[in-house]
Write an enzyme that holds these catalytic residues in place. Structure first.
Site, PDB file in Angstrom:
ATOM      1  N   ASP A 122       0.849  -1.185   0.000  1.00  0.00           N
ATOM      2  CA  ASP A 122       0.000   0.000   0.000  1.00  0.00           C
ATOM      3  C   ASP A 122       0.881   1.230   0.000  1.00  0.00           C
ATOM      4  OD1 ASP A 122      -2.586  -0.967  -0.078  1.00  0.00           O
ATOM      5  OD2 ASP A 122      -2.476  -1.582   2.026  1.00  0.00           O
ATOM      6  N   ASP A 165      -8.793  21.762  12.048  1.00  0.00           N
ATOM      7  CA  ASP A 165      -8.613  20.483  11.370  1.00  0.00           C
ATOM      8  C   ASP A 165      -7.438  19.748  12.004  1.00  0.00           C
ATOM      9  OD1 ASP A 165      -8.207  18.412   9.692  1.00  0.00           O
ATOM     10  OD2 ASP A 165      -8.109  19.598   7.848  1.00  0.00           O
ATOM     11  N   SER A 170     -16.478  15.261   5.583  1.00  0.00           N
ATOM     12  CA  SER A 170     -17.348  14.083   5.533  1.00  0.00           C
ATOM     13  C   SER A 170     -17.171  13.409   4.181  1.00  0.00           C
ATOM     14  CB  SER A 170     -18.808  14.464   5.750  1.00  0.00           C
ATOM     15  OG  SER A 170     -19.378  14.879   4.528  1.00  0.00           O
ATOM     16  N   ALA A 171     -17.480  12.133   4.161  1.00  0.00           N
ATOM     17  CA  ALA A 171     -17.260  11.362   2.945  1.00  0.00           C
ATOM     18  C   ALA A 171     -18.168  11.861   1.821  1.00  0.00           C
ATOM     19  CB  ALA A 171     -17.519   9.886   3.207  1.00  0.00           C
ATOM     20  N   THR A 176     -19.397  15.176   1.377  1.00  0.00           N
ATOM     21  CA  THR A 176     -19.010  16.489   0.825  1.00  0.00           C
ATOM     22  C   THR A 176     -17.561  16.505   0.369  1.00  0.00           C
ATOM     23  OG1 THR A 176     -18.354  17.273   3.004  1.00  0.00           O
ATOM     24  CG2 THR A 176     -20.627  17.684   2.335  1.00  0.00           C
ATOM     25  N   MET A 202     -15.163  17.727   1.814  1.00  0.00           N
ATOM     26  CA  MET A 202     -14.631  19.075   2.081  1.00  0.00           C
ATOM     27  C   MET A 202     -14.649  19.292   3.580  1.00  0.00           C
ATOM     28  SD  MET A 202     -16.474  21.633  -0.552  1.00  0.00           S
ATOM     29  CE  MET A 202     -18.044  21.304   0.170  1.00  0.00           C
ATOM     30  N   SER A 203     -13.868  20.257   4.006  1.00  0.00           N
ATOM     31  CA  SER A 203     -14.038  20.751   5.363  1.00  0.00           C
ATOM     32  C   SER A 203     -13.880  22.267   5.298  1.00  0.00           C
ATOM     33  CB  SER A 203     -12.995  20.130   6.300  1.00  0.00           C
ATOM     34  OG  SER A 203     -11.703  20.532   5.896  1.00  0.00           O
ATOM     35  N   LYS A 263     -12.293  23.989   1.961  1.00  0.00           N
ATOM     36  CA  LYS A 263     -11.168  23.395   1.235  1.00  0.00           C
ATOM     37  C   LYS A 263     -11.475  21.905   1.053  1.00  0.00           C
ATOM     38  CE  LYS A 263      -7.865  21.744   4.672  1.00  0.00           C
ATOM     39  NZ  LYS A 263      -8.493  21.664   5.981  1.00  0.00           N
TER      40      LYS A 263
END
Lengths: 699, 561
Positions: free
Chosen positions: A313, A350, A384-385, A387, A389-390, A401
């Site tokens: 990975d 964040d 969140s998965a 959007t 975005m945060s 962003k």
């Protein structure tokens, strides 16, 4: 590779540690039991020979015909020593595992679980852990030991897993996702969990672990079995060689004493490797355990040596787990300062490493000091998965962003810039940001768009940091004939750039679990053995399909069941060490086999002239070592044969030195050391022993 | 060693090597033709037609072995009958009578197994029909069986779906390989002055007025396949030391080249079918090193005078001439002795019983190893056993599970390979042990002491290696010797063919692994060294005690004197 930060589970007892040596001496005698020794054909045959010789010796003693029995006594004694030394080697190898197992057992004390008998009222009943059934749900609160392996169904808690991993920093376990598995015997440090029991009593991870470290010899090692077949075959050949000698001698008009025949036979059969074979295997498993890797089968360890393709990975293995902000690239009409400021505000709350790196970059490069988000009166909008975005909302103003796509969609929804769908093509700003994003992707980075109040400000360049030294490791693997394939969810462009930087042979971009499985099957169809590591439930099919599947201990129960090894440190880079340990294990077996067989040349030259000199005195010409007397020659050979076992125990336990070279170079090197060495060393050793034996008047 | 000796050896071995390369290429064409079109494919069609339904199926290893055994049993019965009934059969101008039953068994077994151990003297006991119909026929098909088995082995290792069809293979080997080769060589032998006639023995009046009976017959045909098929059974009792079986230097040289030619070409054929010529070259190199070591040793030790004449007032400065053809000198004999024993041929160009003690070790080593080129087809098959053992040990030393050409070598393969090697040691040492300690053996000997022991050891080495004849002076008309060596020859012939084919059959059921820089390379010098070490330690050292009590003890006894 940073093997330095691979923690050792417990202080590793050294070979000379009396805690290991003393019990080993005892169990060397216990292992004389023919029922256990029969598993090792070579040593079992030696035991039969030793027992028969003892009987003959006793007959001679009882006959009391006044002959000197000193020589016979010594031969018989050394035959028994040969077996005892072999048993001792195995016992020492097992010693470390036994010590570890007893430490583990102390942590597996009987716990009283809080069994939930009524889901609604959460009424709990104290129940011993050993009485818990599959599927029952227990409550574990701060300060409790988790009673058995299970799946978190509710709650979040930090858990100290030192009992299993040796790592005392607590880890977070929570319901859902890839962090839901808990291990019996670990300690909940804060909060609480509801755990559904997934292991029947006696089959928990800790139980298995104890069994694995305690009795590694019980597991099948395919190569060891094959080698045992070869050694048994060689024993049979030498049995024929020795059994026909009396008849040859009778032709020449003489007889050969049975004890001398016994000595020749034991000297010729591959006792050295026969004695150390078991210890080598145990030590190999032990090396894995010390790397905090548990192999579920001996087969898996050997398969690790055979691996042709490593699936790695990207994140955490090839690159550092976290990407770092490297650059702010403003759009036309926005300043760098403006972009950096917005990016920093959006990232203040964040807590992801990426977010923190943005704050740091803005501070270092543009001198913008971090502010307190509460003072600004801002509310943080977490990632969140959906959007992708945060950002923050400050009064009527907002900053977002996130993935370029996602930010454009957001802008679109808020009816301003960057519309993709509504108009025929991209807006000018849309084109511009796509161009920036593409150039970042090409260089292997990840673009993060920043928008403020409906206006695109620019892009943050997040960079993957390739681990130091990893490139050299891959070059080593290539020399060993192992291909590395990087697996990543990134787009092909980004993946190609990182693949080139890290020096992997190939990559699989935008990989889904199905893609991984397909890739493994394709490689296997080409006749290759594949190793991979994984942690998520969706990795389980690929882990099961791969020849060596290393599950991360932090992973889900499904992943841990599917793999044939578990890495307690959850460090995917360790796959490389696992391959090396597998190779080293096989090399040690091969090298000592070669050494053992090559030794026969010198033993022939020691014993054969001594044996036949009474028949044909001229055969003294074959006594190239110039051994003092026939008796001292035979005694020296048999003493050498026994002592070489002791001398090689450290090598068997440590494994022969391993270099990441191609097969041809490795073979040349080992053939020189153990083949040529095996021819020469016994000539010197037997001669030295003969000098000693003569000086001490032993024969 | 004189320069002429070196030149002679270089000439013989060099020519054989040079010819083996194109022959190997031809044998690949003949034995393993591409399925589509071409001349060879048309031959395949013809062979399938003659063989009937059974020749048209692709066989797995078991059916291949079974048909091979049935074929050989039939051949054994036919030859046994011809030999047993020769007094009633045609082509018997000299009226040869009945042969003893145990001798018939021994002879039929010996020729079926490609051994050609002769406990009889051809010109004394056998009719022309027995020589040609029973023995020469067997010399062709037993050699063809070996080539067929090797082709099957190679196909299996090449990863084909089937090992082929025995009936087709044995016809290919007989009609496309051995027959044309024999025709060419026999013609050259005729030109060299060898007789080829169906007339009975010549009765001539000598100058002294005495009548002499000179045995003759279809010698050229018989001799050629004797050499090419690594059979070794001579037309005449004295084999190639008889002036009519080996008239001059050229027939001598041609015979020696013929002995080793097809075994050498078999290695190349193997390499081509498997698709690994470099690997074949490594195996060829290892065999060549062993062969040259043995020849050098033999020629060197034979250049010393024989100890038998040490007390006589004779100047001995041309080496040991006891038991040599004066026409060929002291070099040809030992070279022939090594070539013939290396290839399990067994024809002789000098009396092996008279070789100097250490010279005599070299032929024995050849039979102990049985893989320095070895018998037609089977030499390479024997080498395959050593390769399996070497690969197994070396494979581990490079840190992988052992594999050969991508096939994983596991317990079953190791067990079968070891079993075959155990059998070879058991037959030689067990047989020697029984006969050395009992009147069965000791009463049949020409000599006492270590030399007599060497004779027994040689006899059983020879029977087990499918080499030939009681060349070491064991007088052998007795039943126990006939039956025991006969049985050993049959077992020692077919066990080392069946077990390797079983190994390949087992490999073929596996998934072939890919080769990489990390896998054991079988085509470099390191592997050659590993293979050599394996052969010497697992193969040769088994016979160290026996060799010590025989030739080595004899040598040092002379040396002491």
């Amino acid at each position: 590779m940073q093997s330095s930060h691979v923690r050792k589970r417990m202080s590793v007892a050294s070979l000379t540690d009396p805690q290991i040596i003393v019990p080993a001496v005892g169990s060397a005698f216990a292992k004389l039991d023919p029922r256990t020794l029969v598993k090792n054909p070579v040593m079992f045959v030696v035991e039969i020979v030793a027992a028969l010789s003892t009987v003959f010796l006793l007959q001679d003693v009882l006959a009391r015909d006044g002959q000197d029995l000193g020589f016979a006594l010594q031969i018989v004694a050394w035959l028994w020593f040969t077996i005892l030394f072999a048993n001792f080697a195995e016992a020492v190898a097992e010693g470390r595992g036994k010590a570890q197992a007893s430490t583990l057992r102390q942590t597996r004390e009987e716990t009283i679980a809080k069994l939930i008998v009524d889901e609604k009222t959460e009424l709990t009943v104290p129940t011993p852990a050993s009485k818990l059934g599959l599927g029952q749900i227990v409550l574990v609160e701060a300060g409790d030991l988790i009673p058995s392996d299970g799946e978190v169904v509710e709650g979040v808690a930090s858990v100290n897993e030192a009992a299993v991993t040796g790592e005392s920093a607590p880890v977070v376990r929570e319901a859902g996702g890839d962090r839901s598995a808990v291990t019996g015997g670990t300690l909940v440090v804060s909060d609480w969990l509801k755990v559904r029991i997934t292991a029947a009593p006696g089959t928990t991870f800790l139980d298995r672990m104890i069994r694995l470290v305690e009795a590694p010899s019980a597991r099948r090692h395919p190569t060891k079995l094959r080698l045992t077949v070869l050694l048994a075959g060689l024993t049979l050949i030498f049995l024929i060689v020795v059994a026909t000698i009396p008849s040859f001698a009778s032709y020449a008009g003489g007889t050969i004493p049975l004890l001398v025949l016994a000595a020749l036979f034991v000297a010729l059969i591959p006792t050295t490797i026969g004695a150390l074979l078991s210890a080598i295997g145990i030590a190999g498993m032990d090396r894995l355990v010390r790397f905090n890797v548990l192999a579920m089968s001996g087969r898996a360890v050997e398969a690790a040596g055979d691996v042709d393709t490593l699936l790695l990975d990207k994140t955490g293995t090839i690159t550092l787990g976290n990407r770092e902000a490297a650059e702010f690239i403003p759009m036309k009409g926005a300043s760098e300062q403006e972009l950096a400021d917005a990016a920093q505000i959006a990232s203040l709350a964040d807590e992801t490493p990426e977010g923190r790196s943005i704050v740091v970059l803005a501070k270092e490069k543009y001198g913008i000091r971090g502010r307190d988000i509460h003072e600004l009166g801002a509310t943080f909008i977490p990632f969140s998965a959906q959007t992708r975005m945060s950002g923050v909302d400050i009064g009527g103003s907002w900053i977002r962003k996130g993935a370029v796509d996602a930010v454009l969609v957001h802008l679109d929804a808020s009816g301003t810039q960057g519309n993709r769908k509504k108009t025929t093509g991209l807006t000018e700003a849309g084109h511009e940001i796509d161009a920036i994003a593409e150039s970042i992707s090409k260089s292997g980075g990840t673009p993060l768009a920043v928008a403020k109040d409906g206006k695109l400000l620019g892009v943050i360049h997040l960079k993957d940091i390739v681990k130091g030294g990893i490139r050299e490791r891959f070059a080593e693997l290539r020399r060993m004939g192992i291909r590395t394939i990087m697996i990543t969810g990134d787009n092909p462009m980004t993946a190609a750039a990182i693949a080139a930087e890290a020096g992997v042979d190939d990559f699989l971009a935008q990989a889904t679990p199905e893609d991984k499985l397909k890739l493994i099957r394709a490689e296997q169809a080409k006749g290759k053995l594949v190793a991979m590591c994984g942690d998520g439930t969706n990795d389980a099919p690929a882990l099961a399909q791969s020849d060596v599947g290393v599950a991360m201990n932090t992973g889900t129960q499904a992943a841990r069941e599917a793999g044939n090894m578990v890495d307690l440190d959850s460090n995917p880079t360790k796959l490389i060490e696992i391959v090396e340990i597998g190779k080293q294990l096989l090399m040690t077996r091969g090298a000592l086999t070669t050494f053992s067989i090559a030794n026969d040349v010198a033993k022939y030259f020691a014993i054969i002239p001594a044996m036949f000199i009474a028949l044909y005195p001229q055969l003294d010409a074959l006594n190239v070592m110039g051994l003092a007397t026939p008796q001292s020659a035979i005694l020296s050979a048999i003493i050498f044969n026994a002592l070489i076992i002791i001398a090689l125990i450290p090598l068997a336990l440590r494994g022969i030195s391993y270099r990441p070279l191609g097969a041809a170079a490795v073979l040349r090197r080992n053939l020189l050391i153990y083949g040529l060495g095996g021819l020469i060393v016994p000539f010197i050793g037997i001669k030295l022993i003969d000098v000693l034996v003569t000086a001490l008047h032993l024969a | 060693m004189p320069l002429t000796a070196i030149l002679f050896v270089v000439f013989i071995v060099g020519t054989a090597i040079a010819l083996s390369w194109p022959l190997g290429r031809y044998m690949r064409w003949a034995m393993d033709p591409a399925p589509a079109g071409g001349v060879a494919a048309r031959f395949t069609g013809a062979f399938q037609w003659t063989g009937g339904r059974i020749a048209r199926v692709q066989q797995d290893w078991k059916r291949y072995v079974v048909t091979m055994l049935i074929f050989n049993v039939v051949m054994f019965i036919v030859s046994f009958s011809i030999l047993a009934l020769q007094q009633y059969l045609p082509l018997n101008p000299d009226g040869k009578g009945a042969i003893d039953g145990s001798l018939v068994f021994n002879t039929a077994a010996s020729f079926t197994s490609n051994t050609n151990l002769q406990h009889y003297s051809g010109e004394v006991s056998l009719s022309y029909f027995s020589q040609l119909g029973a023995l020469m026929w067997l010399q062709f098909v037993s050699a063809a069986t070996g080539i067929a088995a090797l082709a099957a082995l190679a196909r299996g290792l090449a990863g084909r779906e089937s090992v082929g069809n025995f009936f087709v293979d044995v016809q290919r080997a007989t009609f496309l390989v051995l027959l044309p080769a024999a025709l060419v060589v026999a013609s050259l032998m005729l030109i060299g002055g060898m007789p080829m006639t169906f007339q009975g023995a010549a009765h001539v009046m000598t100058l002294e007025g005495a009548e002499q009976v000179i045995a003759r017959g279809p010698v050229a045909a018989f001799l050629t396949i004797k050499q090419l098929g690594t059979n070794g059974g001579g037309f005449f009792g004295p084999n190639s030391t008889h002036p009519l079986e080996n008239p001059n230097f050229w027939t001598n040289a041609l015979s020696m080249i013929s002995i080793v030619l097809i075994p050498m070409a078999c290695v190349w054929m193997f390499g081509r079918i498997v698709g690994r010529l470099r690997h074949a070259a490594v195996v060829f190199g290892v065999m060549l090193v062993l062969l040259l070591a043995k020849i050098t040793g033999a020629v060197y030790f034979e250049s010393a005078p024989t100890a038998a004449f040490a007390d006589l007032p004779i100047t001995q400065n041309v080496g040991n001439l006891e038991g040599k053809e004066m026409r060929f000198g002291a070099t040809s004999g030992p070279t022939w002795a090594v070539l013939t024993t290396s290839t399990s041929n067994g024809s002789v160009g000098a009396m092996h019983d008279s070789l100097n003690p250490l010279t005599g070790v070299m032929p024995m080593v050849g039979m102990w190893l049985n893989a320095t080129f070895g018998g037609v087809g089977v030499g390479m098959i024997n080498m395959f056993l050593y390769i399996i053992v070497a690969v197994f040990i070396a494979g581990m030393m490079v840190g992988r599970s052992p594999e050969y050409l991508g096939w994983r070598v596991e317990s079953r393969e190791v067990r079968l390979a070891i079993l075959a090697l155990v059998a070879h040691g058991l037959f030689i040492l067990g047989g020697t042990a029984i006969f050395a300690a009992t009147p069965w053996g000791t009463e049949a000997l020409n000599n006492t002491g270590p030399h007599g022991f060497s004779e027994v050891l040689y006899e059983f080495s020879s029977a087990s290696a499918n080499t030939d004849r009681a060349s070491r002076g064991w007088a052998t008309t007795r039943s126990p010797g006939n039956v025991s060596t006969g049985t050993i020859m049959l077992l020692a012939r077919f066990i080392p063919i069946i077990l390797p084919l079983a190994i390949v059959g087992s490999l073929m059921t596996k998934r072939r692994t890919a080769e990489s820089a990390g896998t054991l390379g079988v085509d470099d010098g390191t592997f050659a060294a590993m293979l050599l070490l394996t052969i010497l330690i697992v193969g040769a050292l088994t016979f160290f005690p026996a060799g010590t009590l025989g030739p080595v003890a004899e040598h040092f006894a002379y040396a002491v004197r």
